[in-house]
Scaffold this active site. Structure first.
Site, PDB file in Angstrom:
ATOM      1  N   GLY A  48       0.914   1.522   1.318  1.00 28.87           N
ATOM      2  CA  GLY A  48       0.086   0.755   0.570  1.00 28.87           C
ATOM      3  C   GLY A  48       0.596  -0.429  -1.094  1.00 28.87           C
ATOM      4  CD  GLU A 102      -5.203   3.390  -1.771  1.00 28.30           C
ATOM      5  OE1 GLU A 102      -4.120   2.853  -1.830  1.00 28.30           O
ATOM      6  OE2 GLU A 102      -5.926   4.585  -1.128  1.00 28.30           O
ATOM      7  CG  ASP A 103      -3.688  -0.315  -0.524  1.00 28.77           C
ATOM      8  OD1 ASP A 103      -4.063   0.716  -0.542  1.00 28.77           O
ATOM      9  OD2 ASP A 103      -2.784  -0.604   0.509  1.00 28.77           O
ATOM     10  CG  ASP A 106     -11.947  -1.253   4.611  1.00 28.56           C
ATOM     11  OD1 ASP A 106     -13.638  -0.965   5.155  1.00 28.56           O
ATOM     12  OD2 ASP A 106     -10.946  -1.582   5.266  1.00 28.56           O
ATOM     13  CE  LYS A 134     -11.402  -4.834   3.370  1.00 20.98           C
ATOM     14  NZ  LYS A 134     -10.243  -4.070   4.940  1.00 20.98           N
ATOM     15  CG  ASP A 162       0.169  -1.962   7.267  1.00 22.91           C
ATOM     16  OD1 ASP A 162      -0.801  -1.684   6.202  1.00 22.91           O
ATOM     17  OD2 ASP A 162       0.035  -1.522   8.078  1.00 22.91           O
ATOM     18  NE  ARG A 168       3.352  -1.271   4.828  1.00 25.34           N
ATOM     19  CZ  ARG A 168       2.480  -0.364   4.701  1.00 25.34           C
ATOM     20  NH1 ARG A 168       1.793  -1.201   3.785  1.00 25.34           N
ATOM     21  NH2 ARG A 168       2.170   0.570   5.945  1.00 25.34           N
TER      22      ARG A 168
HETATM   23  P1  IMP Z   1     -10.766   3.827   3.497  1.00 27.52           P
HETATM   24  O1  IMP Z   1     -10.814   4.926   3.619  1.00 27.52           O
HETATM   25  O2  IMP Z   1     -11.843   2.869   4.964  1.00 27.52           O
HETATM   26  O3  IMP Z   1     -10.935   3.391   2.721  1.00 27.52           O
HETATM   27  O4  IMP Z   1      -9.542   3.304   4.191  1.00 27.52           O
HETATM   28  C1  IMP Z   1      -8.043   2.845   3.147  1.00 27.52           C
HETATM   29  C2  IMP Z   1      -6.933   2.022   3.857  1.00 27.52           C
HETATM   30  O5  IMP Z   1      -7.093   1.852   4.714  1.00 27.52           O
HETATM   31  C3  IMP Z   1      -5.956   1.776   2.578  1.00 27.52           C
HETATM   32  O6  IMP Z   1      -5.502   3.002   1.930  1.00 27.52           O
HETATM   33  C4  IMP Z   1      -4.997   0.637   3.639  1.00 27.52           C
HETATM   34  O7  IMP Z   1      -4.210   1.619   4.018  1.00 27.52           O
HETATM   35  C5  IMP Z   1      -6.076   0.744   4.642  1.00 27.52           C
HETATM   36  N1  IMP Z   1      -7.243  -0.481   4.391  1.00 27.52           N
HETATM   37  C6  IMP Z   1      -8.316  -0.510   3.889  1.00 27.52           C
HETATM   38  N2  IMP Z   1      -8.794  -2.201   4.210  1.00 27.52           N
HETATM   39  C7  IMP Z   1      -7.398  -3.187   4.575  1.00 27.52           C
HETATM   40  C8  IMP Z   1      -6.828  -4.221   4.961  1.00 27.52           C
HETATM   41  O8  IMP Z   1      -7.969  -5.262   4.830  1.00 27.52           O
HETATM   42  N3  IMP Z   1      -5.528  -4.392   5.241  1.00 27.52           N
HETATM   43  C9  IMP Z   1      -4.748  -3.669   5.152  1.00 27.52           C
HETATM   44  N4  IMP Z   1      -4.721  -2.449   4.726  1.00 27.52           N
HETATM   45  C10 IMP Z   1      -6.454  -1.810   4.993  1.00 27.52           C
END
Ligand code: IMP
Length: 178
Positions: A48, A102-103, A106, A134, A162, A168
């Protein structure tokens, strides 16, 4: 374009190219002043972050290096638990000033894991540059040193992010229509 169809879902335009550019430049400005003489090593998290990392590093004016890592997820052969293995870390991190790129954060679970793992490589420092957070979904407590924007708890695509591998290539950020 106001709406984009990505695979089987419709997304609405949410963050413009201009806003993204400003946010990326803002992060680069801070890094340019914080890392003078420190020769930082950027560590982009694939897939990402590839577009964000490419734009960010071109706005960084101090000497620096960049490398990329990836989490390979697979289900172990002897159990049903998901294994996440960090791959692609070829650089010597010992004594380096690392900036993870990092993109989106979440829940923060993936990044929490990565930040803990990086400590084992004894870097001089580790900071995190992240384009989107978020806050409503975030369940961890690590600090995001350079944050682009907080966004609502909705699914977004574009600028490297994505939906099932698609979207992407969109140059702006689009939000899932409910
Ligand atoms: P986390 O471990 O829940 O913080 O998830 C992080 C990863 O989930 C990110 O690096 C993204 O690859 C993916 N992700 C989380 N939210 C989104 C979104 O809204 N769109 C696309 N990918 C997301």
């Amino acid at each position: 374009m106001e709406f984009e169809e990505v695979k089987d879902k419709v997304f609405r335009r949410f963050i413009s190219r201009n806003q993204i550019d400003q946010v990326v430049q803002g992060i680069a400005d801070q890094i340019n002043s914080d890392y003078q003489g420190k020769n930082p090593l950027f560590l982009g998290v694939l897939n990402g972050a590839f577009i964000f990392a490419a734009d960010l590093i071109r706005a960084v004016m101090i000497p620096c290096q960049i490398s990329f890592v990836k989490y390979a997820s697979y289900v172990g052969t002897t159990s049903t638990t998901e294994v996440k293995e960090l791959i692609g870390l070829n650089e010597e991190l010992n004594g380096r000033h690392v900036i993870v790129v990092e993109d989106i954060v979440d829940s923060g679970i993936t990044m929490d894991h990565l930040l803990k793992e990086l400590k084992n490589y004894t870097p001089a420092s580790v900071k995190l540059a992240c384009l989107f957070l978020k806050p409503e979904a975030f369940v961890k407590s690590f600090r995001i040193d350079y944050l682009g924007m907080e966004i609502p708890n909705a699914f977004v695509v574009g600028y490297g992010l994505d939906y099932d591998g698609y979207g992407r290539n969109l140059t702006e950020i689009f939000k899932l229509e409910n």
